[in-house]
Design a protein around this motif. Structure first.
Motif, PDB file in Angstrom:
ATOM      1  N   VAL A 558       0.799  -1.226   0.000  1.00 35.85           N
ATOM      2  CA  VAL A 558       0.000   0.000   0.000  1.00 35.85           C
ATOM      3  C   VAL A 558       0.828   1.271   0.000  1.00 35.85           C
ATOM      4  O   VAL A 558       0.341   2.346  -0.333  1.00 35.85           O
ATOM      5  CB  VAL A 558      -0.990   0.038   1.197  1.00 35.85           C
ATOM      6  CG1 VAL A 558      -2.087  -1.006   1.015  1.00 35.85           C
ATOM      7  CG2 VAL A 558      -0.271  -0.170   2.519  1.00 35.85           C
ATOM      8  N   ILE A 559       2.111   1.189   0.404  1.00 35.15           N
ATOM      9  CA  ILE A 559       2.884   2.437   0.378  1.00 35.15           C
ATOM     10  C   ILE A 559       4.126   2.373  -0.499  1.00 35.15           C
ATOM     11  O   ILE A 559       4.592   3.379  -1.008  1.00 35.15           O
ATOM     12  CB  ILE A 559       3.318   2.905   1.804  1.00 35.15           C
ATOM     13  CG1 ILE A 559       4.081   1.789   2.517  1.00 35.15           C
ATOM     14  CG2 ILE A 559       2.128   3.399   2.600  1.00 35.15           C
ATOM     15  CD1 ILE A 559       4.821   2.292   3.751  1.00 35.15           C
ATOM     16  N   ALA A 560       4.705   1.205  -0.664  1.00 34.44           N
ATOM     17  CA  ALA A 560       5.987   1.170  -1.379  1.00 34.44           C
ATOM     18  C   ALA A 560       6.073   0.022  -2.372  1.00 34.44           C
ATOM     19  O   ALA A 560       7.131  -0.210  -2.961  1.00 34.44           O
ATOM     20  CB  ALA A 560       7.135   1.071  -0.372  1.00 34.44           C
ATOM     21  N   GLY A 561       4.982  -0.694  -2.554  1.00 35.65           N
ATOM     22  CA  GLY A 561       4.993  -1.762  -3.554  1.00 35.65           C
ATOM     23  C   GLY A 561       5.528  -3.082  -3.037  1.00 35.65           C
ATOM     24  O   GLY A 561       5.797  -3.989  -3.823  1.00 35.65           O
ATOM     25  N   TYR A 562       5.737  -3.221  -1.712  1.00 33.93           N
ATOM     26  CA  TYR A 562       6.205  -4.489  -1.153  1.00 33.93           C
ATOM     27  C   TYR A 562       5.033  -5.248  -0.554  1.00 33.93           C
ATOM     28  O   TYR A 562       4.094  -4.632  -0.022  1.00 33.93           O
ATOM     29  CB  TYR A 562       7.260  -4.245  -0.071  1.00 33.93           C
ATOM     30  CG  TYR A 562       8.506  -3.606  -0.623  1.00 33.93           C
ATOM     31  CD1 TYR A 562       9.392  -4.337  -1.400  1.00 33.93           C
ATOM     32  CD2 TYR A 562       8.766  -2.251  -0.395  1.00 33.93           C
ATOM     33  CE1 TYR A 562      10.532  -3.746  -1.927  1.00 33.93           C
ATOM     34  CE2 TYR A 562       9.910  -1.656  -0.916  1.00 33.93           C
ATOM     35  CZ  TYR A 562      10.779  -2.402  -1.687  1.00 33.93           C
ATOM     36  OH  TYR A 562      11.893  -1.820  -2.215  1.00 33.93           O
ATOM     37  N   PRO A 563       5.063  -6.558  -0.578  1.00 34.70           N
ATOM     38  CA  PRO A 563       3.965  -7.331  -0.012  1.00 34.70           C
ATOM     39  C   PRO A 563       3.762  -7.008   1.470  1.00 34.70           C
ATOM     40  O   PRO A 563       4.720  -6.726   2.186  1.00 34.70           O
ATOM     41  CB  PRO A 563       4.427  -8.787  -0.181  1.00 34.70           C
ATOM     42  CG  PRO A 563       5.451  -8.752  -1.254  1.00 34.70           C
ATOM     43  CD  PRO A 563       6.098  -7.401  -1.170  1.00 34.70           C
ATOM     44  N   MET A 564       2.490  -7.064   1.878  1.00 34.47           N
ATOM     45  CA  MET A 564       2.177  -6.757   3.276  1.00 34.47           C
ATOM     46  C   MET A 564       2.058  -8.054   4.057  1.00 34.47           C
ATOM     47  O   MET A 564       1.537  -9.042   3.549  1.00 34.47           O
ATOM     48  CB  MET A 564       0.865  -5.980   3.309  1.00 34.47           C
ATOM     49  CG  MET A 564       0.361  -5.747   4.696  1.00 34.47           C
ATOM     50  SD  MET A 564      -0.726  -4.319   4.785  1.00 34.47           S
ATOM     51  CE  MET A 564       0.376  -2.962   4.626  1.00 34.47           C
ATOM     52  N   VAL A 565       2.574  -8.033   5.299  1.00 33.43           N
ATOM     53  CA  VAL A 565       2.519  -9.238   6.134  1.00 33.43           C
ATOM     54  C   VAL A 565       2.144  -8.877   7.571  1.00 33.43           C
ATOM     55  O   VAL A 565       2.112  -7.699   7.934  1.00 33.43           O
ATOM     56  CB  VAL A 565       3.893  -9.966   6.170  1.00 33.43           C
ATOM     57  CG1 VAL A 565       4.260 -10.514   4.799  1.00 33.43           C
ATOM     58  CG2 VAL A 565       4.986  -9.044   6.714  1.00 33.43           C
ATOM     59  N   ASP A 566       1.900  -9.909   8.350  1.00 37.59           N
ATOM     60  CA  ASP A 566       1.718  -9.815   9.801  1.00 37.59           C
ATOM     61  C   ASP A 566       0.572  -8.890  10.214  1.00 37.59           C
ATOM     62  O   ASP A 566       0.736  -8.012  11.067  1.00 37.59           O
ATOM     63  CB  ASP A 566       3.034  -9.365  10.493  1.00 37.59           C
ATOM     64  CG  ASP A 566       4.181 -10.321  10.202  1.00 37.59           C
ATOM     65  OD1 ASP A 566       3.911 -11.432   9.710  1.00 37.59           O
ATOM     66  OD2 ASP A 566       5.349  -9.950  10.464  1.00 37.59           O
ATOM     67  N   LEU A 592      -9.899  -1.626  -1.842  1.00 43.19           N
ATOM     68  CA  LEU A 592      -9.991  -0.197  -1.509  1.00 43.19           C
ATOM     69  C   LEU A 592      -9.908   0.023  -0.005  1.00 43.19           C
ATOM     70  O   LEU A 592      -9.305   0.996   0.460  1.00 43.19           O
ATOM     71  CB  LEU A 592     -11.309   0.378  -2.047  1.00 43.19           C
ATOM     72  CG  LEU A 592     -11.358   0.520  -3.568  1.00 43.19           C
ATOM     73  CD1 LEU A 592     -12.788   0.836  -4.032  1.00 43.19           C
ATOM     74  CD2 LEU A 592     -10.405   1.630  -4.016  1.00 43.19           C
ATOM     75  N   ALA A 593     -10.506  -0.895   0.757  1.00 46.07           N
ATOM     76  CA  ALA A 593     -10.514  -0.739   2.212  1.00 46.07           C
ATOM     77  C   ALA A 593      -9.083  -0.748   2.751  1.00 46.07           C
ATOM     78  O   ALA A 593      -8.716   0.062   3.608  1.00 46.07           O
ATOM     79  CB  ALA A 593     -11.334  -1.865   2.852  1.00 46.07           C
ATOM     80  N   LEU A 594      -8.266  -1.678   2.232  1.00 47.38           N
ATOM     81  CA  LEU A 594      -6.890  -1.755   2.732  1.00 47.38           C
ATOM     82  C   LEU A 594      -6.113  -0.496   2.362  1.00 47.38           C
ATOM     83  O   LEU A 594      -5.358   0.050   3.160  1.00 47.38           O
ATOM     84  CB  LEU A 594      -6.199  -2.999   2.167  1.00 47.38           C
ATOM     85  CG  LEU A 594      -4.961  -3.438   2.948  1.00 47.38           C
ATOM     86  CD1 LEU A 594      -5.365  -4.041   4.294  1.00 47.38           C
ATOM     87  CD2 LEU A 594      -4.142  -4.459   2.157  1.00 47.38           C
ATOM     88  N   LYS A 595      -6.339  -0.007   1.132  1.00 52.07           N
ATOM     89  CA  LYS A 595      -5.657   1.222   0.709  1.00 52.07           C
ATOM     90  C   LYS A 595      -6.088   2.393   1.574  1.00 52.07           C
ATOM     91  O   LYS A 595      -5.285   3.223   1.987  1.00 52.07           O
ATOM     92  CB  LYS A 595      -5.998   1.536  -0.754  1.00 52.07           C
ATOM     93  CG  LYS A 595      -5.126   0.788  -1.740  1.00 52.07           C
ATOM     94  CD  LYS A 595      -5.085   1.531  -3.065  1.00 52.07           C
ATOM     95  CE  LYS A 595      -5.627   0.635  -4.144  1.00 52.07           C
ATOM     96  NZ  LYS A 595      -5.651   1.203  -5.470  1.00 52.07           N
ATOM     97  N   GLU A 596      -7.386   2.418   1.834  1.00 54.06           N
ATOM     98  CA  GLU A 596      -7.953   3.485   2.652  1.00 54.06           C
ATOM     99  C   GLU A 596      -7.309   3.482   4.050  1.00 54.06           C
ATOM    100  O   GLU A 596      -6.931   4.528   4.587  1.00 54.06           O
ATOM    101  CB  GLU A 596      -9.473   3.247   2.746  1.00 54.06           C
ATOM    102  CG  GLU A 596     -10.232   4.074   3.762  1.00 54.06           C
ATOM    103  CD  GLU A 596     -10.221   5.557   3.434  1.00 54.06           C
ATOM    104  OE1 GLU A 596     -10.045   5.888   2.241  1.00 54.06           O
ATOM    105  OE2 GLU A 596     -10.377   6.368   4.371  1.00 54.06           O
ATOM    106  N   ALA A 597      -7.145   2.290   4.605  1.00 51.08           N
ATOM    107  CA  ALA A 597      -6.557   2.176   5.941  1.00 51.08           C
ATOM    108  C   ALA A 597      -5.166   2.777   5.961  1.00 51.08           C
ATOM    109  O   ALA A 597      -4.720   3.323   6.976  1.00 51.08           O
ATOM    110  CB  ALA A 597      -6.505   0.716   6.361  1.00 51.08           C
TER     111      ALA A 597
END
Ligand code: GDP
Ligand code: MG
Length: 701
Positions: A558-566, A592-597
């Motif tokens: 969501v911010i830098a193009g790396y996969p999100m974990v944990d 959209l919800a995750l981006k919004e967060a």
């Protein structure tokens, strides 16, 4: 005097006719110069090889005859990046000429000595560059003893110093070999002027022989003041040398050839024959270890590929050491490569078993190749055009198929990230890399973060060599890239967010609304999705759609193009429409919800991979290495001592390790080694985050 042979091909009728000798020493110590001198001394019309830059990085084979003996000489590279080639040379040889320049006993030389010691390889020390001004033979010998032990004993001493050096006297033989005429040296009994020189070294050498050759009879004679006689002493010297208990020192000027006759004589009479030097174990394909293969030309074939070159025109050429049995042209042999048994499996070197027909067998005569009908146990030959055999592979007879273990391959720890420079290069790259890997077992091909193509190399010299080979040999241009590190994104605090995907203007509409809560989880936990929807606010069938959308967005970050974990995502509410809602609409709402967060930037962070690094260095470098570790944002875990070495364990971010293979060598003067393995993720410090977070694209006008 020495007879020089020309073109005649030495017929080996017995393994005892052969000596396999490898030259080992620091880069620049004079190995190649000495190699050339040894050939020039015995091969008629030998003009010397043209300078080949590849020779700095690979084993080089030539042969000569001295007396009734065929000598296969291997010139091994001295640079630490090519220690794999050196170990291949040690595997092929039965003894070594250890080359040390009078000004150069350093950590590198110690590391090379250690390689020989581990293989229990008999060694003669060629002390080169004695013609340089201000060299003091006695002082250097003391230094050699202090470094390599009391078994280091001069059997010959130089006459004269610096540019005035004229020859050597044999400490046991009492003969003076005079090289000052420029041509073949002249041998005569030593004169009175050499007595002091001989006496100074004779006592310690005889005492050394008594000890190292464990000769009680000699001790008795010596104590009674009786001269045991030249032949008797030489016999003990040869035995002690062959057992790697005593290391004769021979003074050498590699540029002039002074000392070559002494070395050739030691090779002929003091170096072990192939049957005296133990072969590696042979392991049948059934798994049964039958112990060292016998050095017997009549036994089943066991041979190993020592090195492989590929030429775009001539094809593959395999250098092969025969340990057991006899290799014959037109034989079909079994070829086995089982790297996974002896170290790391590697996508470029899969395990393989095939039968292959031997085409021609080539022997070296001087540096030229001559075909021969067979090669027996103890010989080293070249086999053209073996299609499947790679370096380290075993050739064995089909009815007794098996493998000998590989020598220890160095761990390539310097990553080199590349991409094809053009479309055309792209097409050629994978084929070229495949051939590169066949030839060079020390490179590892891998796909790194974001599928980046990474060649793991043993150091800068190795990396440069590979780039040159790609360009010059295979005509592929590549661009170097920074090595990408597999960062991750995560949330550091709890938050809620709304994902709303609603389009209802004309035609079939789309309608999906979801409310999620996001919470951080501990490192390594991955992802959890929780459904807490009540009253059907999000219909059953669309709950997996929301999860799918969230997961898709997590993959992209969501911010830098790396996969999100944990993180844990809880879907607790939402809205649906009886006609316009769909799987796809809810997937989009989840994304959209995750981006919004993440619009609250303060609770999204980057994680960086941390490696567990284990470093082994000489004690004297411990402080420097530890200071450097903290400079790399590393965390010390502890240290142990192992004799004169310390083993340091630390956790260090991968971002700081890209060039560690080079830097550690500098810090520890060539003596440091390390291993690394992935250990987990940690928060990337805030001050480094900006480097990785993509700036918002400016709005297009
Ligand atoms: N004066 C002098 N120069 C030497 C001697 N041995 C080697 N050299 C020089 O040292 C340099 C390195 O020698 P080389 O044989 O390539 O070393 P290698 O890296 O061990 O193969 C060359 O310039 C040689 O001419 C020696 O005994 N005396
Ligand atoms: Mg060299």
């Amino acid at each position: 005097m020495s007879s020089k042979v020309n073109n005649a091909q030495f017929q080996v009728t017995n393994p005892d006719d052969v000596r396999n000798v490898v030259l080992i020493g620091n880069a620049g110590s004079g190995k190649t110069s000495l190699f050339e001198q040894l050939l020039r001394a015995r091969v008629a019309g030998y003009r010397g090889e043209k300078d080949d830059p590849e020779r700095l990085s690979q084993l080089y084979l030539a042969s000569l005859e001295t007396g009734d003996t065929l000598v296969n000489l291997l010139d091994a590279p001295g640079h630490p990046d090519f220690v794999g080639e050196l170990r291949a040379g040690i595997r092929a040889a039965d003894a070594a000429i250890f080359v040390v320049a009078a000004d150069g006993i350093d950590g590198m030389a110690q590391a090379l000595w250690e390689e020989c010691r581990e293989a229990n390889l008999p060694r003669v020390i060629a002390l080169t560059k004695l013609d340089a001004a201000h060299t003091d033979f006695e002082a250097v010998v003391d230094q050699l003893k202090a470094t390599f032990g009391e078994g280091v004993l001069p059997t010959h001493v130089p006459v004269g110093t610096g540019s005035g050096i004229s020859g050597t006297v044999g400490v046991l033989s009492r003969r003076f070999r005079d090289y000052s005429g420029g041509g073949e040296p002249v041998l005569r009994e030593a004169g009175g002027e050499h007595d002091d020189l001989i006496e100074m070294h004779r006592g310690p050498l005889i005492e050394g022989l008594i000890q190292e050759a464990d000769d009680a009879e000699l001790m008795e004679k010596y104590l009674e003041g009786e001269d045991p006689g030249r032949d008797y002493l030489l016999d003990d010297l040869m035995k002690a040398t062959a057992h790697a208990n005593l290391f004769p020192v021979v003074p050498v000027v590699a540029t002039s050839g002074l000392g070559t006759e002494e070395l050739l004589s030691l090779i002929e009479h003091g170096f072990p024959t192939p049957s005296l030097h133990p072969n590696p174990d042979f392991i049948r394909l059934t798994g049964e270890n039958t112990g060292p293969a016998p050095t017997d030309p009549k036994a089943p074939l066991v041979a190993q590929v020592i090195r492989t070159t590929t030429d775009p025109f001539a094809g593959r050429l395999s250098m092969v050491r025969v340990f057991s049995g006899t290799l014959k042209t037109d034989d079909t042999v079994h070829v086995s490569g089982h790297r996974s048994h002896f170290g790391k499996a590697d996508e470029a070197h899969p395990d393989h078993d095939n039968d292959e027909r031997i085409g021609s067998i080539q022997a070296t005569v001087g540096t030229e190749l001559k075909p021969k009908a067979s090669a027996m146990a103890g010989e080293i030959v070249l086999l053209p055009k073996l299609a499947t055999a790679e370096t380290g592979d075993t050739l064995s007879s089909r009815d007794n198929a098996g493998v000998v273990p590989n020598w220890k391959m160095p761990e390539p720890l310097l990553p080199l990230a590349i991409r094809a420079a053009t479309r055309n290069d792209e097409d050629k790259l994978s084929g070229a890399l495949q051939r590169l890997a066949v030839e060079d077992t020390n490179v590892r091909l891998a796909h790194g973060a974001e599928d980046q193509l990474v060649l793991w190399t043993t150091g800068q010299a190795h990396a440069d060599l590979l780039l040159n080979r790609l360009r010059d040999r295979y005509g592929v241009n590549v661009a170097q890239e920074d090595v990408k590190i597999a960062l991750r994104e995560t949330f550091t605090g709890k938050t809620t967010a709304l994902g709303r995907h609603v389009k209802q203007s004309g035609g079939h509409g789309q309608y999906a609304v979801c409310n999620i809560e996001i919470e951080p989880l501990e490192r390594g936990a991955g992802f959890e999705f929780v459904d807490k929807v009540v009253g059907g606010a999000v219909p059953r069938q669309f709950i997996p759609s929301v999860e799918k959308g969230v997961r898709a967005q997590m993959e992209k970050g969501v911010i830098a193009g790396y996969p999100m974990v944990d993180i844990r995502v809880t879907l607790f509410d939402g809205k649906a429409h009886s006609v316009d809602s769909s799987d796809m609409a809810f997937q989009l709402a989840g994304q959209l919800a995750l981006k919004e967060a993440a619009s609250n930037k303060n609770i999204v962070a980057l994680l960086e991979p941390i490696d567990l690094v284990t470093i082994t260095v000489g004690e004297e470098y411990m402080g420097a290495v530890m200071t450097d570790i903290s400079g790399r944002r590393g965390q010390m875990l502890g240290s142990d001592s192992d004799g004169s070495k310390v083993i340091i364990r630390a956790r260090i971010p991968q971002l700081e390790l890209a060039r560690y293979a080079i830097d550690l060598r500098g810090l520890a003067h060539g003596t440091g080694t390390f291993t690394r393995e992935f250990d987990g993720y940690e928060m990337l410090p805030g001050n480094l985050v900006d480097k990785f977070v993509k700036k918002e694209e400016p709005a297009k006008k």
